[in-house]
Scaffold this active site. Structure first.
Site, PDB file in Angstrom:
ATOM      1  N   GLN A   1       0.839  -1.057  -0.102  1.00 24.42           N
ATOM      2  CA  GLN A   1      -0.203  -0.070   0.058  1.00 24.42           C
ATOM      3  C   GLN A   1       0.762   1.231  -0.054  1.00 24.42           C
ATOM      4  OE1 GLN A   1      -1.187  -2.582   2.723  1.00 24.42           O
ATOM      5  NE2 GLN A   1      -3.073  -2.930   1.275  1.00 24.42           N
TER       6      GLN A   1
ATOM      7  N   ASN B   1      -4.201   1.059  -2.412  1.00 25.38           N
ATOM      8  CA  ASN B   1      -3.560  -0.518  -2.758  1.00 25.38           C
ATOM      9  C   ASN B   1      -2.506  -0.407  -3.878  1.00 25.38           C
ATOM     10  OD1 ASN B   1      -4.790  -1.782  -0.882  1.00 25.38           O
ATOM     11  ND2 ASN B   1      -6.697  -2.231  -1.859  1.00 25.38           N
TER      12      ASN B   1
ATOM     13  N   CYS C   1      -6.201   0.804   6.847  1.00 29.81           N
ATOM     14  CA  CYS C   1      -5.169  -0.180   6.868  1.00 29.81           C
ATOM     15  C   CYS C   1      -4.611  -0.153   8.233  1.00 29.81           C
ATOM     16  CB  CYS C   1      -4.245   0.161   5.956  1.00 29.81           C
ATOM     17  SG  CYS C   1      -2.826  -0.951   5.920  1.00 29.81           S
TER      18      CYS C   1
ATOM     19  N   ASN D   1     -13.384  -0.812   6.741  1.00 28.73           N
ATOM     20  CA  ASN D   1     -13.292  -1.540   5.365  1.00 28.73           C
ATOM     21  C   ASN D   1     -13.924  -2.955   5.644  1.00 28.73           C
ATOM     22  OD1 ASN D   1     -11.146  -2.665   7.005  1.00 28.73           O
ATOM     23  ND2 ASN D   1      -9.745  -2.579   5.386  1.00 28.73           N
TER      24      ASN D   1
ATOM     25  N   ARG E   1      -8.206  -7.211  -0.229  1.00 33.81           N
ATOM     26  CA  ARG E   1      -8.941  -6.651  -1.402  1.00 33.81           C
ATOM     27  C   ARG E   1      -7.976  -5.706  -2.149  1.00 33.81           C
ATOM     28  NH1 ARG E   1     -13.382  -2.340  -0.005  1.00 33.81           N
ATOM     29  NH2 ARG E   1     -11.639  -1.652   1.015  1.00 33.81           N
TER      30      ARG E   1
ATOM     31  N   CYS F   1      -2.211  -8.433   8.301  1.00 36.23           N
ATOM     32  CA  CYS F   1      -3.342  -7.486   7.789  1.00 36.23           C
ATOM     33  C   CYS F   1      -3.892  -7.038   9.274  1.00 36.23           C
ATOM     34  CB  CYS F   1      -4.272  -8.104   6.995  1.00 36.23           C
ATOM     35  SG  CYS F   1      -5.858  -6.845   6.900  1.00 36.23           S
TER      36      CYS F   1
END
Length: 276
Positions: free
Chosen positions: A46, A66, A75, A159, A211, A219
């Site tokens: 990212q 992204n 994020c 998200n 994604r 993550c």
């Protein structure tokens, strides 16, 4: 034009961080894709942008792109790197840093041990808020992929996330099933897909198909969503250590209406300049 940047990572989830307070630039999607290329660009999962806040109750604005050029809402690993970046670059001297994201304010705390704690806010569980196509809110939803039924939990951490509980993350079809679920029509804005293996009530393993990025080493929002899903299913306690391929995160959640707290490392790798 030349742009200064810093390469950082949180548990191997890597970022190009750009200060757009002291310099000015605009990144088009094709530029982001070129910079993200690990053979011909800087290489990252990212791109993180530091901007002046757009509201009086925030210290900074935090934008995330992204590797495919799409802008996303949140994020978690990036948030920890964001906190360390603004502290080390002397953009703030505050311990508690309030940051504006596309989905609201998050609070970042740089601890004395170098770890960063992020108040990720309360998870959103109503289908319309995720968004996820369902008539009522449930802890588990049946979902069909290529004629096979799976059980998924749907959570928004700013998200959209889908979480499946598996017996062994090492044998889970992360790439094939992750891609199918990421683009499933029941996730209108696509989703990050987590594969959660509960080892015991305070420890679990996780792999995430992100994604727009594919599987990453870690993550942060995925770890938060996994703990929320595990708690809703009655599988996890309120404080859990999550083992990701890139390392471990500590996640705590008291329950609905309460924020999810995430603690983990943020590492500065190098500083550089790139022409855009």
């Amino acid at each position: 034009m030349l742009i200064k940047f810093t390469k950082m990572h949180g548990l191997g989830n890597d970022f190009m961080v750009v200060d757009l307070i002291s310099q000015h630039a605009h990144f088009r999607p094709e530029q982001v894709r070129r910079l993200a290329d690990r053979n011909f660009g800087v290489g990252f999962d990212q791109l993180l942008i530091v901007e002046p806040p757009g509201r009086p109750d925030a210290d900074f604005r935090y934008r995330i792109f992204n590797a495919d050029g799409s802008e996303v809402e949140q994020c978690g690993n990036g948030a920890r790197c964001f906190a360390r970046f603004v502290k080390e670059n002397r953009l703030t001297n505050k311990k508690n840093i309030r940051v504006e994201t596309k989905k609201g304010i998050i609070e970042l705390i740089v601890n004395k041990d170098g770890l960063v704690t992020v108040d990720m806010g309360a998870p959103r569980l109503a289908p319309a808020d995720i968004p996820f196509v369902a008539e009522t809110q449930e802890a588990i939803y049946p979902i069909e992929v290529n004629g096979v039924m799976y059980e998924i939990s749907a959570v928004s951490m700013g998200n959209p996330h889908g979480v499946l509980v598996v017996d062994d993350v090492n044998k889970a079809p992360v790439h094939k099933l992750g891609k199918a679920l990421e683009n499933h029509p029941r996730f209108p804005e696509r989703a990050n897909i987590g594969f959660l293996q509960v080892v015991h009530r305070r420890f679990a393993k996780l792999r995430v198909f992100e994604r727009g990025a594919g599987e990453t080493l870690a993550c942060g929002t995925g770890a938060c969503a996994a703990v929320v899903a595990g708690r809703l299913r009655g599988l996890l306690d309120r404080k859990v250590e999550i083992k990701l391929p890139g390392g471990n995160l500590k996640i705590s959640w008291e329950g609905e209406g309460h924020p999810v707290m995430m603690t983990g490392p943020a590492v500065r790798v190098f500083d550089g300049q790139v022409r855009i």
